[in-house]
Motif scaffolding. Structure first.
Motif, PDB file in Angstrom:
ATOM      1  N   LEU A   1       1.863  40.382  24.010  1.00  0.00           N
ATOM      2  CA  LEU A   1       0.991  39.745  24.995  1.00  0.00           C
ATOM      3  C   LEU A   1       0.236  40.868  25.710  1.00  0.00           C
ATOM      4  CD1 LEU A   1       0.474  36.877  26.223  1.00  0.00           C
ATOM      5  CD2 LEU A   1       2.246  37.392  27.887  1.00  0.00           C
ATOM      6  N   VAL A   2      -1.098  40.831  25.683  1.00  0.00           N
ATOM      7  CA  VAL A   2      -1.855  41.987  26.186  1.00  0.00           C
ATOM      8  C   VAL A   2      -1.985  42.013  27.711  1.00  0.00           C
ATOM      9  CG1 VAL A   2      -3.178  42.306  24.064  1.00  0.00           C
ATOM     10  CG2 VAL A   2      -4.113  40.870  25.892  1.00  0.00           C
ATOM     11  N   GLY A   3      -1.607  40.930  28.397  1.00  0.00           N
ATOM     12  CA  GLY A   3      -1.687  40.945  29.854  1.00  0.00           C
ATOM     13  C   GLY A   3      -0.931  39.786  30.455  1.00  0.00           C
ATOM     14  N   LYS A   4      -0.648  39.911  31.750  1.00  0.00           N
ATOM     15  CA  LYS A   4       0.064  38.842  32.469  1.00  0.00           C
ATOM     16  C   LYS A   4      -0.867  38.125  33.444  1.00  0.00           C
ATOM     17  CE  LYS A   4       4.609  38.944  31.498  1.00  0.00           C
ATOM     18  NZ  LYS A   4       5.289  37.698  31.063  1.00  0.00           N
ATOM     19  N   LYS A   5      -1.919  38.822  33.866  1.00  0.00           N
ATOM     20  CA  LYS A   5      -2.939  38.221  34.741  1.00  0.00           C
ATOM     21  C   LYS A   5      -4.280  38.465  34.058  1.00  0.00           C
ATOM     22  CE  LYS A   5      -2.877  38.438  39.512  1.00  0.00           C
ATOM     23  NZ  LYS A   5      -2.436  37.167  40.070  1.00  0.00           N
ATOM     24  N   VAL A   6      -4.810  37.408  33.480  1.00  0.00           N
ATOM     25  CA  VAL A   6      -5.911  37.577  32.540  1.00  0.00           C
ATOM     26  C   VAL A   6      -7.160  36.843  33.018  1.00  0.00           C
ATOM     27  CG1 VAL A   6      -6.548  37.278  30.107  1.00  0.00           C
ATOM     28  CG2 VAL A   6      -4.154  37.529  30.735  1.00  0.00           C
ATOM     29  N   PHE A   7      -8.311  37.457  32.798  1.00  0.00           N
ATOM     30  CA  PHE A   7      -9.576  36.770  32.999  1.00  0.00           C
ATOM     31  C   PHE A   7     -10.324  36.804  31.673  1.00  0.00           C
ATOM     32  CE2 PHE A   7     -13.814  35.784  34.484  1.00  0.00           C
ATOM     33  CZ  PHE A   7     -13.584  34.880  35.512  1.00  0.00           C
ATOM     34  N   ILE A   8     -11.101  35.764  31.405  1.00  0.00           N
ATOM     35  CA  ILE A   8     -11.827  35.700  30.143  1.00  0.00           C
ATOM     36  C   ILE A   8     -13.323  35.603  30.420  1.00  0.00           C
ATOM     37  CG2 ILE A   8     -12.161  34.393  27.993  1.00  0.00           C
ATOM     38  CD1 ILE A   8      -9.173  33.566  28.275  1.00  0.00           C
ATOM     39  N   LEU A   9     -14.074  36.521  29.832  1.00  0.00           N
ATOM     40  CA  LEU A   9     -15.531  36.490  29.969  1.00  0.00           C
ATOM     41  C   LEU A   9     -16.126  35.884  28.706  1.00  0.00           C
ATOM     42  CD1 LEU A   9     -18.232  37.135  31.288  1.00  0.00           C
ATOM     43  CD2 LEU A   9     -18.066  39.449  30.393  1.00  0.00           C
ATOM     44  N   GLY A  10     -16.860  34.819  28.887  1.00  0.00           N
ATOM     45  CA  GLY A  10     -17.465  34.128  27.746  1.00  0.00           C
ATOM     46  C   GLY A  10     -16.630  32.927  27.377  1.00  0.00           C
ATOM     47  N   SER A  11     -17.318  31.822  27.060  1.00  0.00           N
ATOM     48  CA  SER A  11     -16.576  30.595  26.788  1.00  0.00           C
ATOM     49  C   SER A  11     -16.660  30.202  25.325  1.00  0.00           C
ATOM     50  CB  SER A  11     -17.101  29.469  27.680  1.00  0.00           C
ATOM     51  OG  SER A  11     -18.476  29.260  27.415  1.00  0.00           O
ATOM     52  N   GLY A  12     -16.719  31.203  24.453  1.00  0.00           N
ATOM     53  CA  GLY A  12     -16.645  30.934  23.013  1.00  0.00           C
ATOM     54  C   GLY A  12     -15.281  30.354  22.666  1.00  0.00           C
ATOM     55  N   ASP A  13     -15.202  29.732  21.491  1.00  0.00           N
ATOM     56  CA  ASP A  13     -13.971  29.034  21.114  1.00  0.00           C
ATOM     57  C   ASP A  13     -12.731  29.935  21.100  1.00  0.00           C
ATOM     58  OD1 ASP A  13     -14.703  26.288  20.737  1.00  0.00           O
ATOM     59  OD2 ASP A  13     -15.927  26.965  19.069  1.00  0.00           O
ATOM     60  N   ILE A  14     -12.870  31.155  20.631  1.00  0.00           N
ATOM     61  CA  ILE A  14     -11.685  32.022  20.554  1.00  0.00           C
ATOM     62  C   ILE A  14     -11.157  32.312  21.953  1.00  0.00           C
ATOM     63  CG2 ILE A  14     -10.699  34.087  19.491  1.00  0.00           C
ATOM     64  CD1 ILE A  14     -13.332  34.348  17.906  1.00  0.00           C
ATOM     65  N   GLY A  15     -12.078  32.492  22.906  1.00  0.00           N
ATOM     66  CA  GLY A  15     -11.679  32.735  24.286  1.00  0.00           C
ATOM     67  C   GLY A  15     -10.936  31.537  24.872  1.00  0.00           C
ATOM     68  N   LEU A  16     -11.443  30.337  24.594  1.00  0.00           N
ATOM     69  CA  LEU A  16     -10.816  29.120  25.108  1.00  0.00           C
ATOM     70  C   LEU A  16      -9.429  28.938  24.487  1.00  0.00           C
ATOM     71  CD1 LEU A  16     -13.893  26.695  24.953  1.00  0.00           C
ATOM     72  CD2 LEU A  16     -13.054  27.991  26.920  1.00  0.00           C
TER      73      LEU A  16
ATOM     74  N   MET B   1     -16.837  37.414  43.709  1.00  0.00           N
ATOM     75  CA  MET B   1     -15.422  37.055  43.841  1.00  0.00           C
ATOM     76  C   MET B   1     -14.657  38.188  43.185  1.00  0.00           C
ATOM     77  SD  MET B   1     -15.289  33.076  42.657  1.00  0.00           S
ATOM     78  CE  MET B   1     -16.320  33.227  41.206  1.00  0.00           C
ATOM     79  N   GLU B   2     -13.590  38.642  43.843  1.00  0.00           N
ATOM     80  CA  GLU B   2     -12.804  39.723  43.240  1.00  0.00           C
ATOM     81  C   GLU B   2     -11.464  39.174  42.773  1.00  0.00           C
ATOM     82  OE1 GLU B   2     -13.242  43.476  45.338  1.00  0.00           O
ATOM     83  OE2 GLU B   2     -11.333  44.134  44.461  1.00  0.00           O
ATOM     84  N   PHE B   3     -11.073  39.515  41.548  1.00  0.00           N
ATOM     85  CA  PHE B   3      -9.783  39.075  41.016  1.00  0.00           C
ATOM     86  C   PHE B   3      -8.975  40.279  40.570  1.00  0.00           C
ATOM     87  CE2 PHE B   3     -12.701  35.521  39.926  1.00  0.00           C
ATOM     88  CZ  PHE B   3     -12.068  34.494  40.619  1.00  0.00           C
ATOM     89  N   GLU B   4      -7.678  40.240  40.879  1.00  0.00           N
ATOM     90  CA  GLU B   4      -6.778  41.271  40.372  1.00  0.00           C
ATOM     91  C   GLU B   4      -6.359  40.850  38.963  1.00  0.00           C
ATOM     92  OE1 GLU B   4      -2.359  42.376  41.460  1.00  0.00           O
ATOM     93  OE2 GLU B   4      -3.609  42.228  43.271  1.00  0.00           O
ATOM     94  N   VAL B   5      -6.596  41.684  37.970  1.00  0.00           N
ATOM     95  CA  VAL B   5      -6.225  41.347  36.582  1.00  0.00           C
ATOM     96  C   VAL B   5      -5.619  42.560  35.886  1.00  0.00           C
ATOM     97  CG1 VAL B   5      -8.100  39.649  36.346  1.00  0.00           C
ATOM     98  CG2 VAL B   5      -8.465  41.996  35.578  1.00  0.00           C
ATOM     99  N   ASP B   6      -4.846  42.313  34.830  1.00  0.00           N
ATOM    100  CA  ASP B   6      -4.398  43.435  33.998  1.00  0.00           C
ATOM    101  C   ASP B   6      -4.976  43.347  32.588  1.00  0.00           C
ATOM    102  OD1 ASP B   6      -2.881  41.390  33.011  1.00  0.00           O
ATOM    103  OD2 ASP B   6      -0.935  42.285  33.495  1.00  0.00           O
ATOM    104  N   ALA B   7      -5.793  42.336  32.355  1.00  0.00           N
ATOM    105  CA  ALA B   7      -6.512  42.258  31.065  1.00  0.00           C
ATOM    106  C   ALA B   7      -7.773  41.424  31.239  1.00  0.00           C
ATOM    107  CB  ALA B   7      -5.630  41.657  29.985  1.00  0.00           C
TER     108      ALA B   7
END
Lengths: 417, 115
Positions: free
Chosen positions: A152-167, A242-248
Motif C-alpha cells: 500500500l503506497v500510502g495511508k492518507k491519499v489524495f488523487i489528482l484526476g478522475s480517470g477510471d484508474i484513479g477512481l 485548501m491544504e491537506f496532509e497526505v503521504d501519497a
C-alpha cells in the motif's frame, strides 16, 4: 533470419485477441512478443469486476478475462515469447527484439500488428508547481504495487484526476485501510465512467472536487501535504486554497497510446488519438503494419478492445493471404463540431463486408443532442443521443452502401435538438 | 417519489429513474439488470468484493480474489478483515474456493486467476 506470417507486438488484451483471430482465419505462423513475465497485460492488475459483459456475456474481473484468452492462445498452440522487448520495427517488416535467453534477435514478418497498449501521463507531463518528493505516483503504478506486489503506497491519499484508474484506486485503497481524502478534477466533469463515481467514490463518501486542481506539493524528500485550489477555465482562483496532509498523491490524468517503436518506423500518428492513423482495415500508413487496442486509441472497455483487435487480426490475415486491397480509393472520416476524433480515419468500401463500426469521442458533456452524419456535406442520417460525455466512447455503424455514396468524406458532428 | 440513479450493473452506466411509490418501478434502463439494480439499490444495496490475498511460492506475492456473489454494502469491511488472515500456497487454480460461506453471508471467496 526466422520468418513469421504475423508478428504481434504486445501480449495484452489487444494482442491476444488479434493473435487468435489471425489463427482463426487460417494463418498459423504467428509470434506474440510480450515484455512482461506473463501474458495478459494490464488486465492482470485490474482485479475489479466489470469486464467481459459483451465478449463473454458475463461479468468477469480483469485477471479472469485475461486468463480465458491466454488459455485459448495456448490451446491453439500459438507461439509467444515472454520477457522480450521489441526495440525496433522496420518498413521491410523486420522486427528486432531482445531477451536474456536469446540475446538480440531479428525476425522477418509478412505482417505486423502493433498492440503495445498505452502509458499513463505522469507528474512531469502536468507540471504541478512545487517540489518533487517521493510519494507522487501514477494511479496505475500504485495499482501494480498493491494488487500484484502487495504494497500500500500510502495511508492518507489524495488523487489528482478522475480517470477510471484513479477512481478504482480510491476504492481499492479505502478497502485496504487507507484514508482517501479526495479526488480533484480540473475539468467541470469527471474523466471516468459514471458507474465508477457511484461505486468507488459515493459508496465510501470520498469527495470529488470538480474544477479543482493540485497547485502545490509540500515536502522535500517525502510528500507531506498538498494544496488544492479551485480553477476557472484552468486558471487557479485566488483565496480558494485548501491544504491537506497526505503521504501519497496519485495521478490519474490520462493515458497516451504507446507508440515509440511505431513513430521510429515512420508510422504517422493522429494528433488527437496519439495513435496511428489507420484505414478501415486498421492498417497504418505502412503497408502490412496494423494497429489496434489502446495503442491505437484509448478505450474505456476491454470488450471494445477485443472486438476491434479481432477485426484487425482478421484483416492482417487477409493481407497475408493476398485478399486485402490496398491500392483503392478511400474517403476520409472527419470529426466536426463536438467530436474529438473518429477511428478509423479513412475507409474504402472495397474492404468493408456489410457494415463498419466507427469509434469516436465527444469534446464536451452533452444532453439531448443528435449525431449528424453527412456525405460530402449532404445529410445522411441523424442519431438521437440522450447523454454524451468525453469519458464514454461512442459508436456509429455505417453500411457499405453509405460509404459508397460519398465521394470525398463522411463527417460527423453534434447538434443540439 | 422518484429517485435518480446511475446503474452500476455494467460499464454502460444507464441513467435510471426509480419510482419508489410505484413499487420501485425502474425506467431508463436498457436491460433487465438495470431493473434489478434500481430496486435493490434502494431497498438492500449490495456489491461484489474484489481484493487480493497473500500467496507463497507464486510468481507474485498476491493473488486476486472475489466474492462469488454480491454482499450487503455494510458487510464489505467485515469480509476484508477475513481476507487478511488468508495465505495460499502456489499452485492454485482460477475460481478455486478460498473461504466458504464468508462471514455467514452465503457467498464464497474464490481466486480470479491461477498461479
Amino acid at each position: 533470419m526466422k520468418n513469421y506470417d504475423v508478428v504481434i507486438i504486445g501480449g495484452g488484451s489487444a494482442g491476444l485477441a488479434a493473435a487468435l483471430e489471425v489463427n482463426k482465419n487460417g494463418v498459423k505462423n504467428i509470434l506474440v512478443i510480450e515484455r512482461d513475465q506473463e501474458l495478459g497485460g494490464i488486465l492482470l492488475q485490474c482485479i475489479h469486476n466489470g469486464f467481459g459483459l459483451k465478449v463473454f456475456k458475463e461479468e468477469l474481473t480483469g485477471p479472469e478475462y485475461a486468463e480465458r484468452f491466454v488459455n485459448m492462445l495456448k490451446e491453439e498452440g500459438i507461439e509467444f515469447k515472454l520477457n522480450s522487448m521489441v526495440t525496433k520495427i522496420n518498413k521491410d517488416k523486420t522486427v528486432e527484439y531482445a531477451n536474456s535467453d536469446e540475446g538480440f534477435i531479428q525476425i522477418q514478418a509478412k505482417a505486423i500488428i502493433i498492440t503495445t497498449g498505452c502509458y499513463e501521463r505522469n507528474a512531469g507531463a502536468i507540471s504541478i508547481p512545487g517540489n518533487r518528493p517521493s510519494g507522487v505516483l501514477t494511479a496505475g503504478t500504485a495499482q501494480k504495487y498493491l494488487n500484484i506486489d502487495g504494497y500500500l503506497v500510502g495511508k492518507k491519499v489524495f488523487i489528482l484526476g478522475s480517470g477510471d484508474i484513479g477512481l478504482i484506486m480510491a476504492r481499492r485503497m479505502t478497502l485496504e485501510g487507507a484514508e482517501v481524502i479526495g479526488v480533484a478534477e480540473i475539468l467541470p466533469f469527471s474523466g471516468g465512467l459514471q458507474r465508477n463515481i457511484v461505486q468507488c467514490l459515493e459508496d465510501y463518501n470520498i469527495p470529488l472536487y470538480l474544477s479543482h486542481t493540485v497547485t502545490e506539493i509540500i515536502g522535500k524528500d517525502k510528500i507531506e501535504g498538498i494544496k488544492v485550489q479551485k480553477v476557472d477555465n484552468f486558471v487557479p482562483v485566488p483565496n480558494t486554497e485548501m491544504e491537506f496532509e497526505v503521504d501519497a498523491l496519485l495521478l490519474s490524468v490520462g493515458l497516451i497510446p504507446e507508440n515509440g517503436i511505431s513513430e521510429a518506423a515512420g508510422i504517422e500518428l493522429h494528433p488527437r488519438t496519439k495513435g496511428p492513423i489507420v484505414n478501415e482495415s486498421y492498417q497504418t500508413n505502412i503497408e502490412g503494419v496494423f494497429a489496434c487496442g489502446n495503442a491505437l486509441h484509448v478505450h474505456d472497455l476491454v470488450d471494445f478492445v477485443t472486438t476491434e483487435s479481432r477485426k484487425a487480426g482478421e484483416k492482417a490475415a487477409k493481407y497475408v493471404k493476398g485478399e486485402y486491397k490496398d491500392n483503392v480509393e478511400r474517403i476520409n472520416l472527419v470529426a466536426k463540431n463536438g467530436i474529438s476524433y473518429i477511428v478509423p480515419q479513412m475507409v474504402s468500401s472495397e474492404n468493408v463486408d456489410k457494415t463498419i463500426e466507427l469509434f469516436m469521442r465527444v469534446t464536451d458533456v452533452y444532453k439531448n443532442v443528435e449525431f449528424v452524419i453527412k456525405q460530402d456535406g449532404k445529410e445522411l442520417k441523424r442519431i438521437k443521443k440522450k447523454h454524451l460525455a468525453p469519458a464514454e466512447m461512442e459508436k456509429v455503424i455505417l453500411t457499405k452502401s453509405q460509404i459508397e455514396g460519398a465521394n470525398k468524406e463522411i463527417t460527423i458532428e453534434v447538434e443540439a435538438l | 417519489m422518484k429517485q435518480e440513479l446511475i446503474c452500476i450493473a455494467c460499464p454502460m452506466g444507464c441513467h435510471l429513474e426509480v419510482d419508489i411509490d410505484d413499487n420501485y418501478f425502474v425506467t431508463g434502463n436498457q436491460c433487465k439488470r438495470g431493473e434489478i439494480y434500481g430496486k435493490k439499490e434502494l431497498t438492500n444495496p449490495t456489491r461484489l468484493i474484489t481484493s487480493t490475498v497473500k500467496i507463497k511460492n507464486g510468481i507474485n506475492n498476491r493473488i486476486p480474489v472475489k466474492s462469488s456473489g454480491e454482499v450487503p454494502k455494510d458487510k464489505i469491511f467485515l469480509v476484508m478483515k477475513e481476507l487478511e488472515r488468508i495465505e495460499l500456497y502456489s499452485p492454485v487454480k482460477m475460481n478455486e474456493v478460498v473461504i466458504e460461506n464468508v462471514c455467514g453471508l452465503g457467498v464464497n471467496i474464490i481466486t480470479t486467476r491461477s498461479m
